[in-house]
Design an enzyme around this catalytic site. Structure first.
Site, PDB file in Angstrom:
ATOM      1  N   ARG A  61       0.841  -1.199   0.000  1.00  0.00           N
ATOM      2  CA  ARG A  61       0.000   0.000   0.000  1.00  0.00           C
ATOM      3  C   ARG A  61       0.879   1.253   0.000  1.00  0.00           C
ATOM      4  NH1 ARG A  61      -3.455   2.702   4.154  1.00  0.00           N
ATOM      5  NH2 ARG A  61      -4.913   3.918   2.896  1.00  0.00           N
ATOM      6  N   HIS A  65       0.860   4.143  -2.821  1.00  0.00           N
ATOM      7  CA  HIS A  65       0.728   5.568  -2.484  1.00  0.00           C
ATOM      8  C   HIS A  65       1.929   6.362  -2.981  1.00  0.00           C
ATOM      9  CE1 HIS A  65      -2.644   5.515   0.779  1.00  0.00           C
ATOM     10  NE2 HIS A  65      -2.909   4.703  -0.207  1.00  0.00           N
ATOM     11  N   GLY A  71       4.790  10.054  -8.945  1.00  0.00           N
ATOM     12  CA  GLY A  71       5.524   8.886  -9.427  1.00  0.00           C
ATOM     13  C   GLY A  71       6.244   8.159  -8.299  1.00  0.00           C
ATOM     14  N   ASP A  73       8.871   7.808  -6.447  1.00  0.00           N
ATOM     15  CA  ASP A  73      10.084   8.587  -6.185  1.00  0.00           C
ATOM     16  C   ASP A  73      10.411   8.655  -4.702  1.00  0.00           C
ATOM     17  OD1 ASP A  73       8.057  10.181  -5.247  1.00  0.00           O
ATOM     18  OD2 ASP A  73       8.899  12.058  -6.018  1.00  0.00           O
ATOM     19  N   SER A  75       8.648   9.706  -2.389  1.00  0.00           N
ATOM     20  CA  SER A  75       8.143  10.914  -1.714  1.00  0.00           C
ATOM     21  C   SER A  75       7.259  10.566  -0.509  1.00  0.00           C
ATOM     22  CB  SER A  75       7.375  11.811  -2.693  1.00  0.00           C
ATOM     23  OG  SER A  75       6.349  11.084  -3.334  1.00  0.00           O
ATOM     24  N   PRO A 163      -7.006   7.656  -4.882  1.00  0.00           N
ATOM     25  CA  PRO A 163      -8.453   7.434  -4.974  1.00  0.00           C
ATOM     26  C   PRO A 163      -9.038   7.061  -3.612  1.00  0.00           C
ATOM     27  CG  PRO A 163      -7.248   5.576  -5.915  1.00  0.00           C
ATOM     28  CD  PRO A 163      -6.236   6.624  -5.585  1.00  0.00           C
ATOM     29  N   THR A 194      -6.996  -8.494  -1.072  1.00  0.00           N
ATOM     30  CA  THR A 194      -7.239  -9.814  -0.492  1.00  0.00           C
ATOM     31  C   THR A 194      -6.392 -10.004   0.764  1.00  0.00           C
ATOM     32  OG1 THR A 194      -7.510 -12.142  -1.007  1.00  0.00           O
ATOM     33  CG2 THR A 194      -5.503 -11.142  -1.794  1.00  0.00           C
TER      34      THR A 194
END
Ligand code: HEM
Ligand SMILES: *[C@@H]1O[C@H](CO)[C@@H](O)[C@H](O)[C@H]1NC(C)=O
Ligand SMILES: *[C@@H]1O[C@H](CO)[C@@H](O)[C@H](O)[C@H]1NC(C)=O
Ligand SMILES: *[C@@H]1O[C@H](CO)[C@@H](O)[C@H](O)[C@H]1NC(C)=O
Ligand SMILES: *[C@@H]1O[C@H](CO)[C@@H](O)[C@H](O)[C@H]1NC(C)=O
Length: 326
Positions: A61, A65, A71, A73, A75, A163, A194
């Site tokens: 996750r 993110h 991108g 990177d 961050s 999203p 899952t």
């Protein structure tokens, strides 16, 4: 005819040179500059996953993110500064974890070869290795390397690019297309749900107040809804978590799609995948196990190549939570 074979030869050659898939990313980018890098990631991940079986969910996750905001990177790994609130401190950060693991791997790699291996690559490699250590024993996808680290991380960009679980199909499609990912990638990558857990407040509108009349989401399986109501205290329960897969989160496989067609997708964004013919067809295709692993690997590679910084762009951070001082 001649032109066609010439083009095919060029594509094959560039793939051979490692330039296909991830743009400028390459297989084993650190082969000469830091030959131990990938082995260090793997050993460290073995130790950490043994102690924390939830790490694959946390890391994938975090990687998602990272890639969806500026991108892949690194961050997402940066801390806020006195003048800028970072991605990690934005609302979608809820329950992101594993920063300490990335920092630990980075420190071990820096000790061998300082300033060579990017935090963005470490996150991508660590995610893949966490999956193979915990679930399947073999790498489920190849991670090309050569990403460089960005110097900017802002909370508002995380909000704008990630999203939320309330998105409908059109919005999800737009979100993925804005990252040059397809509806196919959207359906494939959603199967990461899952494993891992979600907080009640991110789906409890479906249980308690779907249209503002104290009602339940009719597209949610009623038996599953009853089960969820025994877990979640109400609309504003921000502390309870439930497994994203009601059939158990200890395996990584295509169970997600079997669950989904029983209307047991936890978030509206999961249920949304059943609302168009195109996405429903992809869901049904992916219920075929062998095809699933191949597709998942390919979509992970595409996700891992979103807007990467390569060459002399960005920097190689010395510490993943802060940009270099120069
Ligand atoms: C399609 C759009 C997506 C939406 C709307 C979405 C939304 C969410 C939400 C709301 C949570 C729960 C967070 C919490 O309560 O702490 C979650 C968890 C999770 N998501 Fe997604 N997600 C999406 C796509 C993805 C993708 C592409 C991946 C990875 C490839 C992914 C992997 C995960 C994992 C593994 C968890 C469980 C994390 C944990 O156990 O802490 N998700 N997602
Ligand atoms: C997430 O952001 C909030 C502020 O919005 C912050 O208090 C919290 O520590 C952050 N969580 C993580 C895991 O970084
Ligand atoms: C999806 O949500 C957007 C924004 O709320 C809305 O304009 C659109 O009509 C919705 N699409 C569908 C198919 O429900
Ligand atoms: C349900 O939603 C409606 C409309 O948004 C709101 O007026 C009502 O207070 C909500 N009910 C609860 C229990 O929060
Ligand atoms: C749930 O898990 C059981 C046992 O692993 C399996 O036999 C069954 O097919 C799963 N159910 C779904 C809907 O995938």
């Amino acid at each position: 005819m001649k032109t066609t074979s010439f083009l095919v030869a060029c594509v094959l050659l560039s793939c051979f040179l490692g330039a296909c898939h991830g743009g400028n990313l390459r297989k084993n980018f650190y082969r000469n500059s830091c030959p131990q890098a990938e082995a260090i990631v793997k050993t460290k991940i073995q130790q950490h996953v043994a102690a924390r079986p939830e790490l694959p969910a946390k890391l994938i996750r975090m990687h998602f993110h990272d890639c969806f905001v500026r991108g892949c990177d690194g961050s997402v790994l940066l801390d806020s500064t006195a003048t800028s609130k970072a991605e990690k401190d934005s609302i979608p950060n809820l329950s992101l974890a594993g920063y300490d693991v990335i920092d630990d791997i980075k420190a071990a790699i820096e000790a061998k070869c300082s300033g060579i291996v990017s935090c963005a690559d470490i996150l991508a490699l660590a995610t893949r290795d966490a999956f193979s250590v915990r679930f399947n024993n073999v790498p489920l996808w190849e991670v090309l390397t050569g990403r460089r680290d960005g110097r900017v991380s802002t909370a508002s960009e995380a909000l704008a690019n990630l999203p939320p679980p309330f998105f409908n199909f059109t919005q999800l499609k737009q979100s993925f297309e804005s990252k040059k990912l397809t509806v196919h990638d959207l359906v494939v990558l959603s199967s990461a749900h899952t494993i891992g857990v979600g907080h009640c407040n991110l789906f409890s509108n479906r249980l308690f107040n779907f249209t503002g009349k104290g009602d339940q989401d009719p597209s949610l399986n009623p038996t599953y809804a009853d089960f969820l109501k025994t877990k979640c205290q109400g609309l504003s329960d921000t502390t309870t978590t439930v497994e994203l897969d009601p059939n158990g989160s200890t395996k990584f496989d295509n169970d997600y799609y079997n669950i989904l067609v029983q209307n047991k997708g936890l978030f509206q964004s999961d249920a949304a995948l059943l609302t168009t013919k195109t996405s429903r067809n992809i869901v049904n295709e992916l219920r075929n196990q062998n095809k699933f692993y191949t597709e998942f690997g390919q979509s992970m590679q595409r996700m891992g190549a979103i807007e990467v910084l390569t060459g002399s762009a960005g920097e190689i951070r010395h510490k993943c939570s802060v940009v270099n001082s120069n």
